[in-house]
Design a protein around this motif. Structure first.
Motif, PDB file in Angstrom:
ATOM      1  N   ASP A  10       0.820  -1.210   0.000  1.00 23.17           N
ATOM      2  CA  ASP A  10       0.000   0.000   0.000  1.00 23.17           C
ATOM      3  C   ASP A  10       0.857   1.264   0.000  1.00 23.17           C
ATOM      4  OD1 ASP A  10      -2.344  -1.433  -0.016  1.00 23.17           O
ATOM      5  OD2 ASP A  10      -2.751  -1.184   2.132  1.00 23.17           O
ATOM      6  N   LEU A  11       1.865   1.301   0.875  1.00 21.05           N
ATOM      7  CA  LEU A  11       2.679   2.497   1.008  1.00 21.05           C
ATOM      8  C   LEU A  11       3.516   2.755  -0.243  1.00 21.05           C
ATOM      9  CD1 LEU A  11       3.869   2.108   4.715  1.00 21.05           C
ATOM     10  CD2 LEU A  11       2.103   3.646   3.840  1.00 21.05           C
ATOM     11  N   SER A  12       4.113   1.710  -0.803  1.00 21.46           N
ATOM     12  CA  SER A  12       4.936   1.893  -1.994  1.00 21.46           C
ATOM     13  C   SER A  12       4.078   2.187  -3.221  1.00 21.46           C
ATOM     14  CB  SER A  12       5.830   0.673  -2.227  1.00 21.46           C
ATOM     15  OG  SER A  12       5.078  -0.517  -2.261  1.00 21.46           O
ATOM     16  N   ARG A  13       2.894   1.578  -3.294  1.00 21.65           N
ATOM     17  CA  ARG A  13       1.980   1.861  -4.402  1.00 21.65           C
ATOM     18  C   ARG A  13       1.544   3.322  -4.355  1.00 21.65           C
ATOM     19  NH1 ARG A  13      -3.525   2.022  -4.264  1.00 21.65           N
ATOM     20  NH2 ARG A  13      -4.640   1.794  -6.258  1.00 21.65           N
ATOM     21  N   ASP A  14       1.203   3.808  -3.155  1.00 25.11           N
ATOM     22  CA  ASP A  14       0.800   5.195  -3.011  1.00 25.11           C
ATOM     23  C   ASP A  14       1.928   6.142  -3.395  1.00 25.11           C
ATOM     24  OD1 ASP A  14      -1.203   7.221  -1.790  1.00 25.11           O
ATOM     25  OD2 ASP A  14       0.699   7.656  -0.790  1.00 25.11           O
ATOM     26  N   LEU A  15       3.142   5.815  -2.963  1.00 24.38           N
ATOM     27  CA  LEU A  15       4.297   6.658  -3.281  1.00 24.38           C
ATOM     28  C   LEU A  15       4.568   6.633  -4.788  1.00 24.38           C
ATOM     29  CD1 LEU A  15       6.356   8.418  -1.767  1.00 24.38           C
ATOM     30  CD2 LEU A  15       7.861   6.412  -1.661  1.00 24.38           C
ATOM     31  N   ALA A  16       4.418   5.459  -5.394  1.00 26.16           N
ATOM     32  CA  ALA A  16       4.698   5.326  -6.825  1.00 26.16           C
ATOM     33  C   ALA A  16       3.643   5.995  -7.695  1.00 26.16           C
ATOM     34  CB  ALA A  16       4.813   3.852  -7.199  1.00 26.16           C
ATOM     35  N   ASN A  17       2.455   6.230  -7.174  1.00 21.02           N
ATOM     36  CA  ASN A  17       1.407   6.904  -7.938  1.00 21.02           C
ATOM     37  C   ASN A  17       1.250   8.372  -7.556  1.00 21.02           C
ATOM     38  OD1 ASN A  17       0.551   4.787  -9.639  1.00 21.02           O
ATOM     39  ND2 ASN A  17      -0.642   3.871  -7.978  1.00 21.02           N
ATOM     40  N   GLY A  18       2.119   8.858  -6.686  1.00 14.91           N
ATOM     41  CA  GLY A  18       2.050  10.239  -6.238  1.00 14.91           C
ATOM     42  C   GLY A  18       3.027  11.131  -6.977  1.00 14.91           C
ATOM     43  N   THR A  19       3.029  12.396  -6.592  1.00 11.07           N
ATOM     44  CA  THR A  19       3.953  13.367  -7.181  1.00 11.07           C
ATOM     45  C   THR A  19       4.856  14.014  -6.143  1.00 11.07           C
ATOM     46  OG1 THR A  19       2.294  15.126  -6.974  1.00 11.07           O
ATOM     47  CG2 THR A  19       2.361  13.913  -9.071  1.00 11.07           C
ATOM     48  N   ASP A  20       4.590  13.771  -4.856  1.00 11.72           N
ATOM     49  CA  ASP A  20       5.373  14.431  -3.817  1.00 11.72           C
ATOM     50  C   ASP A  20       6.651  13.643  -3.517  1.00 11.72           C
ATOM     51  OD1 ASP A  20       3.601  12.458  -2.841  1.00 11.72           O
ATOM     52  OD2 ASP A  20       4.035  13.080  -0.791  1.00 11.72           O
ATOM     53  N   TRP A  21       7.560  14.318  -2.831  1.00 13.69           N
ATOM     54  CA  TRP A  21       8.860  13.740  -2.473  1.00 13.69           C
ATOM     55  C   TRP A  21       9.002  13.805  -0.954  1.00 13.69           C
ATOM     56  CZ3 TRP A  21      12.930  12.292  -5.974  1.00 13.69           C
ATOM     57  CH2 TRP A  21      12.553  12.363  -7.330  1.00 13.69           C
ATOM     58  N   PRO A  22       8.891  12.685  -0.257  1.00 13.44           N
ATOM     59  CA  PRO A  22       9.037  12.704   1.211  1.00 13.44           C
ATOM     60  C   PRO A  22      10.402  13.240   1.624  1.00 13.44           C
ATOM     61  CG  PRO A  22       8.208  10.587   0.436  1.00 13.44           C
ATOM     62  CD  PRO A  22       8.627  11.346  -0.777  1.00 13.44           C
ATOM     63  N   SER A  23      10.415  13.976   2.712  1.00 12.13           N
ATOM     64  CA  SER A  23      11.651  14.562   3.232  1.00 12.13           C
ATOM     65  C   SER A  23      12.050  13.881   4.536  1.00 12.13           C
ATOM     66  CB  SER A  23      11.456  16.059   3.502  1.00 12.13           C
ATOM     67  OG  SER A  23      11.158  16.758   2.328  1.00 12.13           O
ATOM     68  N   TRP A  24      13.306  14.056   4.879  1.00 12.39           N
ATOM     69  CA  TRP A  24      13.748  13.720   6.220  1.00 12.39           C
ATOM     70  C   TRP A  24      13.256  14.814   7.155  1.00 12.39           C
ATOM     71  CZ3 TRP A  24      15.808   9.023   6.862  1.00 12.39           C
ATOM     72  CH2 TRP A  24      16.436   8.418   5.772  1.00 12.39           C
ATOM     73  N   TYR A  25      12.923  14.457   8.375  1.00  8.30           N
ATOM     74  CA  TYR A  25      12.511  15.458   9.355  1.00  8.30           C
ATOM     75  C   TYR A  25      13.668  16.412   9.663  1.00  8.30           C
ATOM     76  CZ  TYR A  25       8.443  12.506  10.493  1.00  8.30           C
ATOM     77  OH  TYR A  25       7.287  11.787  10.454  1.00  8.30           O
TER      78      TYR A  25
END
Length: 543
Positions: free
Chosen positions: A511-526
């Protein structure tokens, strides 16, 4: 609030198509992969052995059958040059001081090796210095080598870091081990300081594993990346000593080991030259060979140059010292389960709608030798770090059935955790702190080298709160595994292995990787993460 930052980007309840692909991940199929990979036929999957070729053939065969594309040109294999050093003989460790002379036996009392790829190495009457935890950490205001020249000398260091010793949450990371507490860091820092020898004092609670794990891991042939300088900068001898051995050594110098160890956990500690000399020698057989990372991909439908990683190392320890007549270290939980999970995830994605970003499936070599395959990949990335969105690593999936909780190993590092928190909220799971933070697990698997080059990586999975048996039972299972089976021939597939909890974890990763792969945002380090600056630099330069 971190848990709400990415709420609009995350599909908490998977769509019907995703649920169908989740259902393709089954405990039965996982079990079949584990049974093959952890079978005696694969001889413990050590790089450079026939077990490696069997592993490569099996995993690439699965990738090919699923329709994954080769990611290294027209190949699934990334070459990783390795050197193997086999200790043919080891002299006793001999220590001399004002209180006399003592010799300590290999295996039962100490382990000494040389990771210089040369036939013979020896320390002779090397001065011994106690350097506490052997840490140089400017961000913590800590330098155990301050004002000290250890060139030609042997340093004795404690495992873990001062936060664990004091349980002071304001010191390092409190009970949770930092990178400075891990044994590879201790050896690397001793090398930077020019030490001729380095001995780590083993203590089970501080290390997170018993002496048997040290002996089983270090008295077998050791692998390393081919060193650029031929290994000349490395300590001549490095190794471990039992805590009682350290006590006796210090008493020969007229010192109280326990008192000095306590002092070493306090700010302002100064290294203590011991009135001791140490001598040890090893003879080695050296060979170089190529091992391989395995990388397949599903090219994204809209943004193929943006990549999401999913990884699990394929290797284990091979053959080693026999226990109860068995010398094959099968590595069923560590990490046939992770590789089986990687194959199952690849199948779920391959049979579903093509994601918008590329998903790469990586199975690294030589994790058990010090994260060598992932370290090599990080230095020679197939996918540029600046175009790698983030990823998920799997190591030792849960074999004890469904759990109520999910644990993020090394929590508090990246916005991937926000996604997990919202996923858990919609899937009747509770995100809990690590049950064993003192073991430093974040620094012991293949997400770490990728994090060091800035790629946000998550290492998360089942906790210990068993739905059927409760938390006390679950914690006992993991403790028993660490004590009796971890890095021994007893880590093998058994009929009672319950991978239904592993299926839960894999559906989470899906679920998490599918969501990331279909998104446009780039998660950041805190903010405050040790990896944030290198990520920002990488993205700026890469774009």
């Amino acid at each position: 609030m971190r848990g709400l930052l990415l709420g609009t980007a995350l599909t908490v309840v998977p769509a019907a198509a995703a649920l169908a692909q989740q259902a393709a991940i089954t405990a039965e199929e996982l079990t079949e992969h584990v049974k093959v990979l952890a079978s005696d036929e694969f001889e413990g999957r050590k790089p450079g052995t026939p077990g490696e070729q069997k592993s490569l053939d099996y995993i690439t065969g699965q990738f090919r059958a699923l329709g994954l594309e080769p990611a290294v040109g027209d190949s699934y294999l990334q070459r990783v040059p390795l050197v193997e050093v086999t200790g043919l003989s080891q002299s006793p460790l001999t220590v001399k001081g004002p209180g006399g002379e003592k010799s300590y036996d290999f295996f039962t009392q100490m382990i000494t090796v040389s990771r210089r790829p040369e036939p013979e190495q020896a320390l002779t009457d090397s001065e011994v210095v106690f350097v506490g935890y052997g840490i140089v950490a400017p961000e913590y205001g800590w330098n155990d080598y301050a004002g000290l020249d250890v060139r030609g000398k042997t340093v004795v260091v404690l495992v873990n870091d001062p936060g664990f010793a004091t349980q002071d949450p304001s010191l390092f990371n409190g009970n949770a081990m930092t990178w400075y507490g891990r044994w590879p860091y201790k050896y690397e820092e001793a090398e930077r300081q020019g030490a001729a020898g380095v001995l780590i004092v083993h203590e089970t609670r501080a290390a997170g594993y018993p002496w048997a794990v040290v002996t089983n891991s270090w008295r077998v042939p050791k692998l390393d990346l081919v060193p650029p300088d031929g290994g000349r900068s490395r300590p001549t001898i490095q190794g471990w000593v039992q805590q009682d051995v350290a006590r006796e050594m210090f008493s020969l110098a007229g010192q109280d080991f326990d008192a000095l160890a306590k002092a070493a956990a306090q700010r302002g500690f100064k290294p203590v030259p011991l009135k001791l000399t140490a001598s040890a020698a090893v003879t080695n057989k050296v060979r170089t060979f190529d091992s391989y990372n395995i990388i397949g991909k599903l090219t994204g439908s809209k943004r193929p140059d943006e990549v999401v990683l999913i990884s699990a190392h394929w290797d284990h320890l091979g053959r080693g010292p026999a226990m109860d007549g068995d010398d094959i270290y099968n590595g069923a939980m560590d990490n046939a389960t992770g590789v089986a999970g990687l194959i199952e995830l690849a199948e779920a994605f391959a049979k579903g709608e093509r994601p918008e970003r590329t998903i790469a499936f990586l199975s690294y070599t030589a994790e058990e030798q010090g994260l060598l395959g992932s370290e090599y990949y990080a230095k020679n990335p197939v996918f540029p770090p600046a175009r790698t969105v983030g990823g998920f690593n799997m190591d030792m999936l849960n074999p004890f059935g469904p759990m109520r909780d999910i644990v993020v190993t090394g929590a508090g590092k990246s916005e991937l955790e926000d996604r997990l928190a919202r996923w858990a909220e919609g899937n009747n799971k509770i995100v809990k702190p690590e049950p064993f933070p003192e073991r430093g697990l974040y620094y012991r698997s293949d997400h770490f080298p990728l994090a060091k080059i800035g790629v946000p990586m998550m290492f998360a999975g089942s906790g210990v709160d068993s739905i059927e048996h409760g938390e006390e039972w679950g914690r006992a299972q993991y403790n028993e595994f660490t004590r009796l089976r971890y890095h021994t021939p007893h880590d093998e597939w058994v009929p009672g292995m319950d991978l239904t909890g592993a299926v839960d974890d894999l559906r989470m990763v899906y679920d998490l990787s599918r969501d990331l792969a279909n998104g446009t945002d780039w998660p950041s380090w805190y903010k405050g993460s040790e990896f944030r600056a290198v990520r920002e630099k990488s993205l700026k330069e890469g774009r």
